[in-house]
Design an enzyme around this catalytic site. Sequence first.
Site, PDB file in Angstrom:
ATOM      1  N   ASN B  83     -49.056 -27.642 -64.470  1.00 43.41           N
ATOM      2  CA  ASN B  83     -47.874 -26.820 -64.738  1.00 43.41           C
ATOM      3  C   ASN B  83     -47.227 -27.115 -66.098  1.00 43.41           C
ATOM      4  O   ASN B  83     -46.104 -26.695 -66.353  1.00 43.41           O
ATOM      5  CB  ASN B  83     -46.846 -26.998 -63.617  1.00 43.41           C
ATOM      6  CG  ASN B  83     -47.441 -26.703 -62.250  1.00 43.41           C
ATOM      7  OD1 ASN B  83     -47.687 -27.608 -61.464  1.00 43.41           O
ATOM      8  ND2 ASN B  83     -47.720 -25.439 -61.996  1.00 43.41           N
ATOM      9  N   ILE B  91     -43.187 -25.852 -69.818  1.00 46.34           N
ATOM     10  CA  ILE B  91     -43.192 -26.216 -68.403  1.00 46.34           C
ATOM     11  C   ILE B  91     -43.034 -24.973 -67.545  1.00 46.34           C
ATOM     12  O   ILE B  91     -42.172 -24.133 -67.811  1.00 46.34           O
ATOM     13  CB  ILE B  91     -42.016 -27.178 -68.097  1.00 46.34           C
ATOM     14  CG1 ILE B  91     -42.072 -28.385 -69.030  1.00 46.34           C
ATOM     15  CG2 ILE B  91     -42.041 -27.627 -66.628  1.00 46.34           C
ATOM     16  CD1 ILE B  91     -40.793 -29.194 -69.051  1.00 46.34           C
ATOM     17  N   CYS B  92     -43.858 -24.862 -66.497  1.00 45.46           N
ATOM     18  CA  CYS B  92     -43.700 -23.747 -65.568  1.00 45.46           C
ATOM     19  C   CYS B  92     -42.928 -24.245 -64.353  1.00 45.46           C
ATOM     20  O   CYS B  92     -43.481 -24.892 -63.475  1.00 45.46           O
ATOM     21  CB  CYS B  92     -45.065 -23.211 -65.151  1.00 45.46           C
ATOM     22  SG  CYS B  92     -44.951 -21.797 -64.068  1.00 45.46           S
ATOM     23  N   LEU B  93     -41.644 -23.959 -64.322  1.00 44.86           N
ATOM     24  CA  LEU B  93     -40.787 -24.440 -63.239  1.00 44.86           C
ATOM     25  C   LEU B  93     -39.742 -23.366 -62.944  1.00 44.86           C
ATOM     26  O   LEU B  93     -39.041 -22.908 -63.848  1.00 44.86           O
ATOM     27  CB  LEU B  93     -40.115 -25.757 -63.672  1.00 44.86           C
ATOM     28  CG  LEU B  93     -39.224 -26.455 -62.646  1.00 44.86           C
ATOM     29  CD1 LEU B  93     -40.032 -26.906 -61.441  1.00 44.86           C
ATOM     30  CD2 LEU B  93     -38.528 -27.652 -63.278  1.00 44.86           C
ATOM     31  N   GLN B 126     -49.418 -23.418 -65.707  1.00 41.38           N
ATOM     32  CA  GLN B 126     -49.020 -23.152 -67.086  1.00 41.38           C
ATOM     33  C   GLN B 126     -50.274 -23.320 -67.952  1.00 41.38           C
ATOM     34  O   GLN B 126     -50.457 -22.626 -68.926  1.00 41.38           O
ATOM     35  CB  GLN B 126     -47.937 -24.145 -67.518  1.00 41.38           C
ATOM     36  CG  GLN B 126     -47.480 -24.005 -68.953  1.00 41.38           C
ATOM     37  CD  GLN B 126     -46.572 -22.818 -69.138  1.00 41.38           C
ATOM     38  OE1 GLN B 126     -45.710 -22.544 -68.318  1.00 41.38           O
ATOM     39  NE2 GLN B 126     -46.770 -22.084 -70.225  1.00 41.38           N
TER      40      GLN B 126
END
Lengths: 373, 199
Positions: B83, B91-93, B126
């Site tokens: 991610n 960052i994929c959050l 990500q």
Amino acid sequence: MSVDSDMEYSDNDGDEYGDYYGEQDDCEMETVDQSKTDPEYFLFSCLRVEEVEKLLNESIELLSNSLQITPSLAKVILHAYDWNAQEIIDKYKENPNEVLIHSRVKPRVPSLSANISCSTCAVCATANSTQKYSALTCGHYFCNECWAMHFEVQIMQGVSNTIQCMAQECEVIAPEDFVLSHVAKPTLRDRYQQFMFKDHLKSHPQLRFCPGPNCQWIFRAWVREGARRVECQGCELLTCFSCGAPHHAPTDCITIRLWLTKCADDSETANYISAHTKAREALKKYLHYYERWENHARSLKLEEQTLASLKSRINQKAQLEAEIENLSWKVERAETTDRGDLENQMDIAEKRRTILLKDFLDINTNCASSSKM
Amino acid sequence: MFNIAAKRIIKEIKEVINGDQVEDAALKLELVNDNWMDLRGEFKGPPDTPYEGGAFKLEIKVPETYPFNPPKVRFMTNVWHPNVSSVTGAICLDILKDQWAAALTLRTVMLSIQSLLAAAEPNDPQDAVVATQYKENPELFAKTAKHWTNIYAGGPNHVWEFNRKVEVLIDMGIEEHKARVALSTNDWDIEKATEHLFS
Ligand SMILES: [Zn+2]
Ligand SMILES: [Zn+2]
Ligand SMILES: [Zn+2]
Ligand SMILES: [Zn+2]
């Protein structure tokens, strides 16, 4: 949100209302005629903003009266249920809580951590006893100044119907009256209501704004799948009711979206290539289904005459297939210099498409009526 | 709005400094050049993960409309994780995007990123290359992540096998980080990695 009134259209007002308020019996004859002359005939109407507002208000009023709730809450619920007032009323009779939770009027789980003391605001990190606090049904209290800024930021970003509570992991939606009680600026209030209207249209399966530039006309129709040609009464643009793209029958909506994505992005990116490949596959799929229909038609043992005419269609189809094959071959290797050539090829394919479509639908109708159970 | 953002950031830094933290979290948060819009965060890699023992630095950009809009956060430390982009540190959050809420703080953001390292979500990646390795070869993934933690985040656990492979490529005249990326993305196959580099 107003549309300049145009005498030419105002004159027709009464008739139009008749048309889309269900007196379809009266225009049955006309429907049949048009559907014969135009293979892509589709029943729809062109409405003005005020007419649509009236239409939406009827649903809002119906719901707020039958459930005894504010119009503001009715809007939140209608939006969540795609404007199906009857479905909401039925479900509400069964389980009102479920309806309120599903439309995010109420929190799914009662918030234990709700800040009931209202001594500090978690958003602005201020403890101010003179400040006023308010909360949605979840009980998450924040100072009014923070609510006002939250709404301003959301509205400026184009959010209207789905502005959420400011607490962490809280999905409760702020209804219109709550938002407006915190937003004072007239321009912001206007903007909010404009977005709200557009949002309502988006969630309403029977309505779609005409995609023409600055066009304020709205289409209303009862079917929203497959390629559906609608012509705007205002700007005369031909579009597809189902997807809003320029009209594209018999290609399906997904294919045309991929095609348009490709056209919008003239550079040789990976996206373009994959989108294009998909479009090509979809074209092939269309031809495949045509073939299947053809086989099916044959198995119906059509009269010789029909079969003969079918054969000539098959020839046409083969030609169209060749054109499309040719076109997609060129597109695959397209460079910007090929543009004129491509457009020519598209033009040829489009002409064949129109001819073929008409014949295709004619035969199809005959076929359907002869094979009725 | 400017006032709220500045006030919040100052309070949040104090919260992190004085906060009653579990020792493992060990968060740090500080201003860069005394400007409240530009911060650096740091946290320790979660225990019992390949990131254990590493110190991970974050770049935090605070928008003027904070906290009504989320901060922009990315890793400054190179991280091998599904991610996190191994190239940009993006960052994929969800809470940094549509699940942001004004009541969230930078402390909760850092703690969420820390727990993301402990529990990856490979189905919402990500970095597609890392995510594929995570799914198809979890052991190799864990070793690669441990190696990156050792090299870039000062983690104590060496992966000697990988160090040697990187050196082979360095001897061929390839820059160290480039060599490591090529090997990591090619499942530590030296032949495939060189092919990748010279094609
Ligand atoms: Zn506040
Ligand atoms: Zn709430
Ligand atoms: Zn129009
Ligand atoms: Zn369509």
